[in-house]
Design an enzyme around this catalytic site. Sequence first.
Site, PDB file in Angstrom:
ATOM      1  N   LYS A 130       1.140  -0.763  -0.243  1.00 40.78           N
ATOM      2  CA  LYS A 130       0.131   0.091   0.008  1.00 40.78           C
ATOM      3  C   LYS A 130       1.191   1.542  -0.273  1.00 40.78           C
ATOM      4  CE  LYS A 130      -3.320  -0.740  -1.431  1.00 40.78           C
ATOM      5  NZ  LYS A 130      -4.629  -0.798  -2.424  1.00 40.78           N
ATOM      6  N   ASP A 190      -8.696   0.481  -5.100  1.00 45.17           N
ATOM      7  CA  ASP A 190      -7.563   1.003  -4.613  1.00 45.17           C
ATOM      8  C   ASP A 190      -7.683   1.997  -6.391  1.00 45.17           C
ATOM      9  OD1 ASP A 190      -4.867   0.728  -5.176  1.00 45.17           O
ATOM     10  OD2 ASP A 190      -4.679   0.068  -6.975  1.00 45.17           O
ATOM     11  N   GLU A 194      -7.170   6.083  -5.646  1.00 44.19           N
ATOM     12  CA  GLU A 194      -6.948   6.298  -6.646  1.00 44.19           C
ATOM     13  C   GLU A 194      -7.674   7.357  -8.009  1.00 44.19           C
ATOM     14  OE1 GLU A 194      -4.318   3.239  -7.918  1.00 44.19           O
ATOM     15  OE2 GLU A 194      -5.951   3.340  -9.978  1.00 44.19           O
TER      16      GLU A 194
HETATM   17  C1  LIG Z   1      -2.007   5.846  -5.162  1.00 42.63           C
HETATM   18  C2  LIG Z   1      -1.664   4.899  -6.736  1.00 42.63           C
HETATM   19  C3  LIG Z   1      -1.540   3.574  -6.472  1.00 42.63           C
HETATM   20  O1  LIG Z   1      -2.800   3.007  -6.110  1.00 42.63           O
HETATM   21  C4  LIG Z   1      -0.411   3.582  -5.491  1.00 42.63           C
HETATM   22  C5  LIG Z   1       0.792   3.559  -5.193  1.00 42.63           C
HETATM   23  O2  LIG Z   1      -1.089   2.146  -4.215  1.00 42.63           O
HETATM   24  C6  LIG Z   1      -1.131   2.872  -8.228  1.00 42.63           C
HETATM   25  O3  LIG Z   1      -1.206   2.569  -8.316  1.00 42.63           O
HETATM   26  O4  LIG Z   1       0.562   3.642  -7.922  1.00 42.63           O
END
Ligand SMILES: CC[C@](O)(C(C)=O)C(=O)O
Length: 337
Positions: A130, A190, A194
């Site tokens: 995460k 997720d 984002e």
């Molecule tokens: C917040 C962006 C992200 O979901 C992460 C870094 O966890 C991504 O896929 O880059």
Amino acid sequence: MAKKFYEKDADLGYLKGKTVAVVGYGSQGHAQAQNLRESGVEVIVGLRKGKSWEQAEKDGFAVYTVDQAVKRADVVQLLMPDEVQAKVYREQVRPHLKSGAALFFSHGFNIHFGQIVPPEDVDVVLVAPKGPGHLVRRVYEEGFGVPGLIAVHQDATGQAKELGLAYAKGIGATRAGVIETTFKEETETDLFGEQAVLCGGVSELVKAGFETLTEAGYQPEIAYFECLHELKLIVDLMYEGGLKGMRYSISDTAEFGDYVSGKRVIGEASREAMKQVLKEIQDGTFANRWIRENEEGRPEFNRIAEEEKAHSLETTGEELRKTMAWINKGAKESVTQ
Ligand SMILES: CC[C@](O)(C(C)=O)C(=O)O
Ligand SMILES: NC(=O)C1=CN([C@@H]2O[C@H](COP(=O)(O)OP(=O)(O)OC[C@H]3O[C@@H](n4cnc5c(N)ncnc54)[C@H](OP(=O)(O)O)[C@@H]3O)[C@@H](O)[C@H]2O)C=CC1
């Protein structure tokens, strides 16, 4: 109550004698490959010829084409961009995947939306840190870990979860805690995080604040400091102590303004928009749009990316950051990975 796993719950022994092929050596790939290697795991890297290949070799890994890496691997972790994984899987992974091997992901998109359908004789596991890859590496080197999620989509060997936990330990995630989830929950939350909050929501909030101040005649540099620069410092406080921790450190004037004005900015309309964004993630509308966008050569992605780069917030910030030596150091380290 979420099921959580820590160092004592994970046994690196499940990876003993096994070869892990990390396919892709970008943000997550370089971090996971290096952390696993330092945890004593046998790691090889699968790539196409290019910039990442050179970097992985420079970092001391044995690098192979994807098909050759998969042939040698007991665990294959797919860390290419989500939008290229299905094609590479069909052409270079699936034909060489050993029976009883494990296919790993750090994001559930391709499994959840049916773009990759693995054979029944392999384990299919998600270990998703995460946090951005460069932090997965930096925090591990500091002796800590970025928390993670684990999910098992398919347990062909009867040991998929133990293997996943061993992998999570290898990348440092069990130092911070690993929560059990499903591919569906990880993928949907997720994408929502984002889009609505972390990347999309925050970027628009920052831009809207910057534009409100500059259109009212305030200097762009001051607007930048108020709306973007200081955001990091406020988020750091939230990260360390929640909203309560942040509110402990700010002035009472700021706290009162937070209570009475925040809800006006993020009101009913924004909450309704968030629900719509979530609905379109859940029913596959966003996934189909993203898949089609890539098939068509990314016209919308490229157009918006160009517009965003030219925003006066970005040009103002670029100038101001030139004199912030501590930031430039971090950024330089990140882009050289
Ligand atoms: C917040 C962006 C992200 O979901 C992460 C870094 O966890 C991504 O896929 O880059
Ligand atoms: N970025 C992050 O921090 C996070 C990412 N994830 C997930 O991790 C996965 C990887 O994402 P991320 O690390 O951001 O990806 P990056 O874009 O940073 O890196 C992609 C890597 O894949 C390689 N690659 C691209 N196309 C091919 C191909 N056709 N054949 C072989 N190698 C290829 C690239 O090499 P080249 O130099 O040749 O282009 C590069 O090394 C995704 O599933 C993502 O959702 C999950 C959590 C956070």
